[in-house]
Design a protein around this motif. Structure first.
Motif, mmCIF file in Angstrom:
data_model
loop_
_atom_site.group_PDB
_atom_site.id
_atom_site.type_symbol
_atom_site.label_atom_id
_atom_site.label_comp_id
_atom_site.label_asym_id
_atom_site.label_seq_id
_atom_site.Cartn_x
_atom_site.Cartn_y
_atom_site.Cartn_z
ATOM 1 N N ARG A 9 -26.177 37.166 104.312
ATOM 2 C CA ARG A 9 -25.632 35.800 104.314
ATOM 3 C C ARG A 9 -24.221 35.780 104.870
ATOM 4 N N VAL A 10 -23.425 36.766 104.510
ATOM 5 C CA VAL A 10 -22.055 36.844 105.018
ATOM 6 C C VAL A 10 -22.083 37.036 106.533
ATOM 7 N N ILE A 11 -22.993 37.854 107.025
ATOM 8 C CA ILE A 11 -23.129 38.053 108.468
ATOM 9 C C ILE A 11 -23.437 36.717 109.145
ATOM 10 N N ASP A 12 -24.377 35.969 108.593
ATOM 11 C CA ASP A 12 -24.729 34.668 109.172
ATOM 12 C C ASP A 12 -23.545 33.710 109.136
ATOM 13 N N GLN A 13 -22.871 33.638 107.993
ATOM 14 C CA GLN A 13 -21.756 32.703 107.859
ATOM 15 C C GLN A 13 -20.564 33.122 108.709
ATOM 16 N N ALA A 14 -20.278 34.403 108.739
ATOM 17 C CA ALA A 14 -19.120 34.875 109.500
ATOM 18 C C ALA A 14 -19.301 34.636 110.987
ATOM 19 N N SER A 15 -20.528 34.713 111.442
ATOM 20 C CA SER A 15 -20.783 34.521 112.866
ATOM 21 C C SER A 15 -20.454 33.108 113.324
ATOM 22 N N VAL A 16 -20.565 32.129 112.426
ATOM 23 C CA VAL A 16 -20.268 30.750 112.814
ATOM 24 C C VAL A 16 -18.966 30.234 112.209
ATOM 25 N N SER A 17 -18.330 31.017 111.363
ATOM 26 C CA SER A 17 -17.104 30.576 110.688
ATOM 27 C C SER A 17 -15.875 31.364 111.113
ATOM 28 N N THR A 18 -15.908 31.923 112.284
ATOM 29 C CA THR A 18 -14.818 32.764 112.765
ATOM 30 C C THR A 18 -13.460 32.084 112.652
ATOM 31 N N ALA A 19 -13.356 30.864 113.135
ATOM 32 C CA ALA A 19 -12.073 30.163 113.123
ATOM 33 C C ALA A 19 -11.580 29.950 111.695
ATOM 34 N N PHE A 20 -12.495 29.651 110.795
ATOM 35 C CA PHE A 20 -12.096 29.405 109.412
ATOM 36 C C PHE A 20 -11.655 30.697 108.722
ATOM 37 N N ILE A 21 -12.307 31.798 109.072
ATOM 38 C CA ILE A 21 -11.883 33.089 108.530
ATOM 39 C C ILE A 21 -10.453 33.387 108.980
ATOM 40 N N ARG A 22 -10.174 33.115 110.235
ATOM 41 C CA ARG A 22 -8.815 33.349 110.745
ATOM 42 C C ARG A 22 -7.805 32.450 110.028
ATOM 43 N N LEU A 23 -8.150 31.171 109.876
ATOM 44 C CA LEU A 23 -7.225 30.249 109.216
ATOM 45 C C LEU A 23 -6.939 30.669 107.780
ATOM 46 N N LEU A 24 -7.978 31.033 107.036
ATOM 47 C CA LEU A 24 -7.770 31.424 105.641
ATOM 48 C C LEU A 24 -7.051 32.762 105.519
ATOM 49 N N SER A 25 -7.370 33.695 106.415
ATOM 50 C CA SER A 25 -6.722 35.009 106.314
ATOM 51 C C SER A 25 -5.235 34.916 106.624
ATOM 52 N N GLU A 26 -4.828 33.931 107.411
ATOM 53 C CA GLU A 26 -3.411 33.736 107.708
ATOM 54 C C GLU A 26 -2.673 33.082 106.546
ATOM 55 N N GLN A 27 -3.401 32.507 105.603
ATOM 56 C CA GLN A 27 -2.789 31.765 104.495
ATOM 57 C C GLN A 27 -3.208 32.320 103.135
ATOM 58 N N GLN A 28 -3.293 33.620 103.010
ATOM 59 C CA GLN A 28 -3.799 34.247 101.788
ATOM 60 C C GLN A 28 -3.002 33.910 100.540
ATOM 61 N N ASN A 29 -1.744 33.526 100.684
ATOM 62 C CA ASN A 29 -0.927 33.222 99.518
ATOM 63 C C ASN A 29 -1.018 31.764 99.086
ATOM 64 N N ASP A 30 -1.691 30.944 99.860
ATOM 65 C CA ASP A 30 -1.881 29.542 99.494
ATOM 66 C C ASP A 30 -2.852 29.463 98.305
ATOM 67 N N GLN A 31 -2.580 28.576 97.364
ATOM 68 C CA GLN A 31 -3.407 28.470 96.163
ATOM 69 C C GLN A 31 -4.860 28.159 96.498
ATOM 70 N N ARG A 32 -5.097 27.328 97.517
ATOM 71 C CA ARG A 32 -6.483 26.999 97.898
ATOM 72 C C ARG A 32 -7.226 28.249 98.350
ATOM 73 N N ALA A 33 -6.565 29.092 99.120
ATOM 74 C CA ALA A 33 -7.184 30.335 99.574
ATOM 75 C C ALA A 33 -7.417 31.278 98.400
ATOM 76 N N ARG A 34 -6.460 31.338 97.471
ATOM 77 C CA ARG A 34 -6.619 32.201 96.293
ATOM 78 C C ARG A 34 -7.764 31.729 95.400
ATOM 79 N N ASP A 35 -7.923 30.409 95.258
ATOM 80 C CA ASP A 35 -9.024 29.879 94.438
ATOM 81 C C ASP A 35 -10.378 30.237 95.028
ATOM 82 N N ILE A 36 -10.492 30.129 96.335
ATOM 83 C CA ILE A 36 -11.747 30.494 97.008
ATOM 84 C C ILE A 36 -12.010 31.980 96.828
#
Length: 193
Positions: free
Chosen positions: A99-126
């Motif tokens: 499932r992660v493989i499937d999601q990561a293949s189409v969520s590349t931009a979102f992975i980049r956005l969240l990984s750049e903001q790891q200290n944001d509370q929204r990212a920490r909650d996820i």
């Protein structure tokens, strides 16, 4: 003589203000549009393109998602909900990897956005929600003998993070090869000893 009004065309209907009753529908449309826009154009795609694709005004976009991170968090919230539903019965770490493989293949931009903001509370909650799912699956897999007792929570977190991150930065034509190699590595590393 007819007194009925002419029906608006699809474009007029999609941008007309239907008020609070349309809030959930607009939110879903924005998330779906974001998946398409960022999948096609990457994390630097214009934010207002999401509103346009969803058929709503920019005010509606900003009311639901004040910034790109809020939108990325909403996409990942849906992704995690899908994973939680899929893993309720018969879920395993191996199935989760697929499932992660499937999601990561189409969520590349979102992975980049969240990984750049790891200290944001929204990212920490996820991250906390996802870690809880991983821990439950790890414990169930160990109890069933599908993975070794040497596998710790952090091992699974690192494996999933590496997989998603690697796929996010791999050209589309190479993603299947990378995913297959990752499957083999994790199967060896997690196998009972």
């Amino acid at each position: 003589m007819s007194t009925s009004r002419p029906r608006p065309d699809a474009a007029t209907r999609s941008t007309s203000n239907r008020g609070p009753a349309a809030a959930d529908e607009n939110r879903r449309a924005l998330i779906a549009a974001a998946r398409e826009i960022y999948s096609e154009d990457g994390p630097d795609a214009p934010f207002n393109a999401v509103a346009k694709r969803a058929g709503v005004g920019q005010g509606t976009l900003y009311r639901h998602f004040p910034d790109r991170l809020a939108l990325a968090a909403a996409v990942f919230d849906e992704n995690i909900a899908e994973l939680e539903d899929a893993m309720r019965e018969g879920g395993t770490i191996a199935v989760l990897f697929e499932r992660v493989i499937d999601q990561a293949s189409v969520s590349t931009a979102f992975i980049r956005l969240l990984s750049e903001q790891q200290n944001d509370q929204r990212a920490r909650d996820i991250a906390a929600r996802f870690e809880a799912l991983l821990d439950r699956l790890r414990q169930e897999d160990q109890a069933a003998g599908r993975i070794g007792i040497h596998v710790e929570q952090l091992d699974v977190e690192i494996a999933v993070s590496m997989l998603a991150h690697e796929l996010a930065f791999t050209p589309p034509e190479r993603k299947p090869v990378v995913a297959d190699r990752a499957r083999r590595l994790f199967a060896l590393a997690f196998a009972p000893r």
